[in-house]
Enzyme design. Sequence first.
Site, PDB file in Angstrom:
ATOM      1  N   GLY A   1     -35.114  32.875  19.339  1.00 36.71           N
ATOM      2  CA  GLY A   1     -34.510  31.723  19.986  1.00 36.71           C
ATOM      3  C   GLY A   1     -35.075  30.397  19.539  1.00 36.71           C
ATOM      4  O   GLY A   1     -34.804  29.358  20.150  1.00 36.71           O
TER       5      GLY A   1
ATOM      6  N   GLY B   1     -36.178  35.402  12.401  1.00 32.71           N
ATOM      7  CA  GLY B   1     -36.544  34.384  13.378  1.00 32.71           C
ATOM      8  C   GLY B   1     -35.481  34.101  14.419  1.00 32.71           C
ATOM      9  O   GLY B   1     -35.779  33.542  15.475  1.00 32.71           O
TER      10      GLY B   1
ATOM     11  N   LEU C   1     -37.287  40.514  13.534  1.00 31.69           N
ATOM     12  CA  LEU C   1     -36.948  39.445  14.476  1.00 31.69           C
ATOM     13  C   LEU C   1     -35.710  38.682  14.022  1.00 31.69           C
ATOM     14  O   LEU C   1     -35.479  37.543  14.433  1.00 31.69           O
ATOM     15  CB  LEU C   1     -38.137  38.481  14.629  1.00 31.69           C
ATOM     16  CG  LEU C   1     -39.450  39.134  15.064  1.00 31.69           C
ATOM     17  CD1 LEU C   1     -40.554  38.093  15.194  1.00 31.69           C
ATOM     18  CD2 LEU C   1     -39.279  39.890  16.371  1.00 31.69           C
ATOM     19  N   GLY C   2     -34.899  39.339  13.174  1.00 28.74           N
ATOM     20  CA  GLY C   2     -33.662  38.702  12.725  1.00 28.74           C
ATOM     21  C   GLY C   2     -33.903  37.423  11.954  1.00 28.74           C
ATOM     22  O   GLY C   2     -33.201  36.437  12.135  1.00 28.74           O
TER      23      GLY C   2
ATOM     24  N   SER D   1     -37.578  42.005   8.535  1.00 30.23           N
ATOM     25  CA  SER D   1     -36.855  41.040   9.380  1.00 30.23           C
ATOM     26  C   SER D   1     -36.571  41.622  10.764  1.00 30.23           C
ATOM     27  O   SER D   1     -35.438  41.553  11.254  1.00 30.23           O
ATOM     28  CB  SER D   1     -35.551  40.600   8.709  1.00 30.23           C
ATOM     29  OG  SER D   1     -35.797  39.937   7.503  1.00 30.23           O
TER      30      SER D   1
ATOM     31  N   TYR E   1     -42.228  37.670  -4.565  1.00 25.79           N
ATOM     32  CA  TYR E   1     -42.478  36.672  -3.533  1.00 25.79           C
ATOM     33  C   TYR E   1     -43.337  35.552  -4.115  1.00 25.79           C
ATOM     34  O   TYR E   1     -44.473  35.770  -4.532  1.00 25.79           O
ATOM     35  CB  TYR E   1     -43.211  37.286  -2.334  1.00 25.79           C
ATOM     36  CG  TYR E   1     -42.410  38.319  -1.572  1.00 25.79           C
ATOM     37  CD1 TYR E   1     -41.036  38.458  -1.745  1.00 25.79           C
ATOM     38  CD2 TYR E   1     -43.038  39.162  -0.668  1.00 25.79           C
ATOM     39  CE1 TYR E   1     -40.314  39.411  -1.042  1.00 25.79           C
ATOM     40  CE2 TYR E   1     -42.321  40.116   0.047  1.00 25.79           C
ATOM     41  CZ  TYR E   1     -40.966  40.239  -0.150  1.00 25.79           C
ATOM     42  OH  TYR E   1     -40.269  41.187   0.557  1.00 25.79           O
TER      43      TYR E   1
END
Length: 337
Positions: free
Chosen positions: A219, A215, A212-213, A210, A63
């Site tokens: 939405g 982000g 929250l997909g 991930s 990273y």
Amino acid sequence: MAHLPSDRGNTVQLGDGLAVSPLGFGGMALTPVYGDVDPAEALRTLHHAVDAGVSFIDTADIYGGGSNEELISQLFKDRRDEVQLATKFALVGTPTDGYTDIRGDAEYVRQAVERSLQRLGTDVIDLYYMHRRDVRVPIEETVGAMAELVKQGKVRHLGLSEVTAQELQDAAAVHPIAAVQSEWSIWSRDVERNVVPAAAGLGTGFVPYSPLGRGFLTGTVDTTSLGAKDFRRNIPRFAPDAAAANQAVVDAVRNVADQLDATPAQVALAWLLAQGGRLGLPVVPIPGTRKAARIDENLGALALDLTPAHLEVLDAASDAVVGSRSADPTWVSEGRE
């Protein structure tokens, strides 16, 4: 918004006796993978996470080309004993510039841990992950080398990322595996078929990245305006047609959130925590963010109760997701099962 108890006694047991906060923090967001980052703000965000009770911090040697580990070393200057640190090895390259190799040979394991320890400014890593599987090397060799690090006191617990159920079982025959880290969320459920049951059977915890997909489930992501260096541009489900179809899952999450006076992020995280209960294993998501306020928001998921009706709605929405979660299916466990 909810914080963890001030006495920090609220922990979750993953595998192999590793106790961590019930929500972790994914450090990759504090590198330029989604755009430019202010290092000073990134450090403030890390401090806020620990202040709020999020003691499980996740990073990796690639990273920011190592800069994320160096950032965490600044946190460690006076807070090392407040953190359970996870880092990873095996990938060669960076998320933004691309990867040139995966190495799981014993020699590389020994080299990689020394580099991480130096960058982190610590003498021990709490949880050391194999970041991706080097299929050229028997997993027993890789995990055997990792187990030597435990014997030497350089690492406390071992983890694996994006492994298949069989790879996990083969690894666990060499040394106990505290955690599997793979993508898992309302719109990425492939691990539930084989990997999650294998982990549950072995007493291994699961650390969804991930959650929250990337982000999308919040939405707040406009897929048509992603920056040139945004990692998500390479993921099929973020392509215009797929993203438009996948808006249905965002709508379902938002509808449940409205019913509970919660946010979509809180609902997405609460769904994962509920899945852990339904599938019989400890689950500790590691959402990443650059903003301190988002950490407080995410912690609100710990107090959110989803009813069976809510879970039914979210489960149904997840079944309609379009597009792969990876540009290369063999890159993740789904492509090798």
